[in-house]
Design a protein around this motif. Structure first.
Motif, PDB file in Angstrom:
ATOM      1  N   LEU A  18      11.515  11.964  28.983  1.00  0.00           N
ATOM      2  CA  LEU A  18      12.065  12.217  30.313  1.00  0.00           C
ATOM      3  C   LEU A  18      11.367  11.375  31.376  1.00  0.00           C
ATOM      4  CD1 LEU A  18      12.533  16.089  30.251  1.00  0.00           C
ATOM      5  CD2 LEU A  18      14.286  14.335  30.079  1.00  0.00           C
ATOM      6  N   ARG A  19      10.139  10.964  31.106  1.00  0.00           N
ATOM      7  CA  ARG A  19       9.419  10.129  32.074  1.00  0.00           C
ATOM      8  C   ARG A  19      10.031   8.752  32.217  1.00  0.00           C
ATOM      9  NH1 ARG A  19       3.847  10.361  29.709  1.00  0.00           N
ATOM     10  NH2 ARG A  19       4.496  12.057  28.381  1.00  0.00           N
ATOM     11  N   LEU A  20      10.832   8.329  31.253  1.00  0.00           N
ATOM     12  CA  LEU A  20      11.481   7.028  31.319  1.00  0.00           C
ATOM     13  C   LEU A  20      12.699   7.040  32.243  1.00  0.00           C
ATOM     14  CD1 LEU A  20      11.385   6.140  27.521  1.00  0.00           C
ATOM     15  CD2 LEU A  20       9.834   5.325  29.310  1.00  0.00           C
ATOM     16  N   VAL A  21      13.150   8.237  32.621  1.00  0.00           N
ATOM     17  CA  VAL A  21      14.356   8.391  33.423  1.00  0.00           C
ATOM     18  C   VAL A  21      13.967   8.572  34.890  1.00  0.00           C
ATOM     19  CG1 VAL A  21      16.423   9.807  33.732  1.00  0.00           C
ATOM     20  CG2 VAL A  21      15.476   9.492  31.459  1.00  0.00           C
ATOM     21  N   ARG A  22      14.832   8.073  35.793  1.00  0.00           N
ATOM     22  CA  ARG A  22      14.577   8.252  37.222  1.00  0.00           C
ATOM     23  C   ARG A  22      14.458   9.733  37.568  1.00  0.00           C
ATOM     24  NH1 ARG A  22      19.450   5.012  38.141  1.00  0.00           N
ATOM     25  NH2 ARG A  22      20.218   7.002  38.871  1.00  0.00           N
ATOM     26  N   GLU A  23      13.690  10.031  38.587  1.00  0.00           N
ATOM     27  CA  GLU A  23      13.435  11.413  39.015  1.00  0.00           C
ATOM     28  C   GLU A  23      14.739  12.156  39.331  1.00  0.00           C
ATOM     29  OE1 GLU A  23      11.156  14.651  39.627  1.00  0.00           O
ATOM     30  OE2 GLU A  23      10.275  12.697  39.215  1.00  0.00           O
ATOM     31  N   ALA A  24      15.696  11.460  39.907  1.00  0.00           N
ATOM     32  CA  ALA A  24      16.953  12.097  40.313  1.00  0.00           C
ATOM     33  C   ALA A  24      17.778  12.588  39.116  1.00  0.00           C
ATOM     34  CB  ALA A  24      17.782  11.116  41.146  1.00  0.00           C
ATOM     35  N   ARG A  25      17.631  11.950  37.966  1.00  0.00           N
ATOM     36  CA  ARG A  25      18.455  12.304  36.799  1.00  0.00           C
ATOM     37  C   ARG A  25      17.715  13.134  35.762  1.00  0.00           C
ATOM     38  NH1 ARG A  25      21.472   8.133  33.832  1.00  0.00           N
ATOM     39  NH2 ARG A  25      22.447  10.029  33.134  1.00  0.00           N
ATOM     40  N   ARG A  26      16.457  13.472  35.981  1.00  0.00           N
ATOM     41  CA  ARG A  26      15.675  14.155  34.943  1.00  0.00           C
ATOM     42  C   ARG A  26      16.256  15.504  34.557  1.00  0.00           C
ATOM     43  NH1 ARG A  26       9.470  12.610  36.401  1.00  0.00           N
ATOM     44  NH2 ARG A  26       9.714  10.440  35.778  1.00  0.00           N
ATOM     45  N   SER A  27      16.694  16.295  35.523  1.00  0.00           N
ATOM     46  CA  SER A  27      17.238  17.616  35.174  1.00  0.00           C
ATOM     47  C   SER A  27      18.528  17.464  34.366  1.00  0.00           C
ATOM     48  CB  SER A  27      17.493  18.446  36.425  1.00  0.00           C
ATOM     49  OG  SER A  27      18.470  17.832  37.233  1.00  0.00           O
ATOM     50  N   GLU A  28      19.350  16.479  34.723  1.00  0.00           N
ATOM     51  CA  GLU A  28      20.587  16.224  33.989  1.00  0.00           C
ATOM     52  C   GLU A  28      20.295  15.796  32.552  1.00  0.00           C
ATOM     53  OE1 GLU A  28      24.054  12.848  34.127  1.00  0.00           O
ATOM     54  OE2 GLU A  28      23.061  13.399  35.996  1.00  0.00           O
ATOM     55  N   VAL A  29      19.324  14.907  32.383  1.00  0.00           N
ATOM     56  CA  VAL A  29      18.955  14.436  31.046  1.00  0.00           C
ATOM     57  C   VAL A  29      18.323  15.564  30.233  1.00  0.00           C
ATOM     58  CG1 VAL A  29      17.462  12.839  29.792  1.00  0.00           C
ATOM     59  CG2 VAL A  29      18.736  12.040  31.768  1.00  0.00           C
ATOM     60  N   SER A  30      17.517  16.387  30.886  1.00  0.00           N
ATOM     61  CA  SER A  30      16.901  17.522  30.198  1.00  0.00           C
ATOM     62  C   SER A  30      17.968  18.485  29.679  1.00  0.00           C
ATOM     63  CB  SER A  30      15.954  18.253  31.149  1.00  0.00           C
ATOM     64  OG  SER A  30      15.449  19.405  30.559  1.00  0.00           O
ATOM     65  N   GLN A  31      18.972  18.767  30.499  1.00  0.00           N
ATOM     66  CA  GLN A  31      20.066  19.630  30.064  1.00  0.00           C
ATOM     67  C   GLN A  31      20.846  18.989  28.918  1.00  0.00           C
ATOM     68  OE1 GLN A  31      20.629  22.752  30.985  1.00  0.00           O
ATOM     69  NE2 GLN A  31      18.756  22.545  32.199  1.00  0.00           N
ATOM     70  N   SER A  32      21.012  17.684  28.962  1.00  0.00           N
ATOM     71  CA  SER A  32      21.717  16.984  27.901  1.00  0.00           C
ATOM     72  C   SER A  32      20.970  17.093  26.576  1.00  0.00           C
ATOM     73  CB  SER A  32      21.898  15.510  28.281  1.00  0.00           C
ATOM     74  OG  SER A  32      22.481  14.800  27.224  1.00  0.00           O
ATOM     75  N   ILE A  33      19.665  16.945  26.621  1.00  0.00           N
ATOM     76  CA  ILE A  33      18.853  17.073  25.402  1.00  0.00           C
ATOM     77  C   ILE A  33      18.957  18.482  24.846  1.00  0.00           C
ATOM     78  CG2 ILE A  33      16.478  17.098  24.530  1.00  0.00           C
ATOM     79  CD1 ILE A  33      15.912  14.712  26.373  1.00  0.00           C
ATOM     80  N   LYS A  34      18.922  19.479  25.732  1.00  0.00           N
ATOM     81  CA  LYS A  34      19.044  20.875  25.281  1.00  0.00           C
ATOM     82  C   LYS A  34      20.401  21.121  24.640  1.00  0.00           C
ATOM     83  CE  LYS A  34      15.831  22.832  28.599  1.00  0.00           C
ATOM     84  NZ  LYS A  34      15.687  23.672  29.801  1.00  0.00           N
ATOM     85  N   ARG A  35      21.461  20.576  25.245  1.00  0.00           N
ATOM     86  CA  ARG A  35      22.801  20.730  24.660  1.00  0.00           C
ATOM     87  C   ARG A  35      22.893  20.071  23.295  1.00  0.00           C
ATOM     88  NH1 ARG A  35      24.642  19.451  29.761  1.00  0.00           N
ATOM     89  NH2 ARG A  35      25.132  17.323  29.079  1.00  0.00           N
ATOM     90  N   GLN A  36      22.318  18.884  23.168  1.00  0.00           N
ATOM     91  CA  GLN A  36      22.338  18.189  21.881  1.00  0.00           C
ATOM     92  C   GLN A  36      21.590  18.971  20.809  1.00  0.00           C
ATOM     93  OE1 GLN A  36      20.822  14.237  22.457  1.00  0.00           O
ATOM     94  NE2 GLN A  36      22.375  13.718  23.961  1.00  0.00           N
TER      95      GLN A  36
END
Length: 72
Positions: A18-36
């Motif tokens: 998640l540190r590789l992703v911009r701060e603005a998209r971290r929550s979205e990416v985190s939710q995506s990982i959880k869904r996967q």
């Protein structure tokens, strides 16, 4: 594969990515990982169970067939 994905080091690797992703998209990416992960657990585990059961059934049927041919 499912066993590896549930190991603590793999979960840590997912969180650290998640540190590789911009701060603005971290929550979205985190939710995506959880869904996967939920999808993999829900679909992958039954699929893996069916695959292993088919493999074992095939081995038993093949062994029985060759045993019967040998006895005949």
């Amino acid at each position: 594969m499912l066993w590896i994905m549930r190991r603590p080091w793999m979960k840590g690797l997912q969180r650290s990515s998640l540190r590789l992703v911009r701060e603005a998209r971290r929550s979205e990416v985190s939710q995506s990982i959880k869904r996967q992960n939920r999808w993999a657990r829900r679909v992958g585990l039954p699929l893996l169970t069916i695959s292993i059961n088919l493999l074992l059934a095939s081995i038993v049927i093949t062994t029985s067939y060759f045993f019967i041919l040998g006895v005949y």
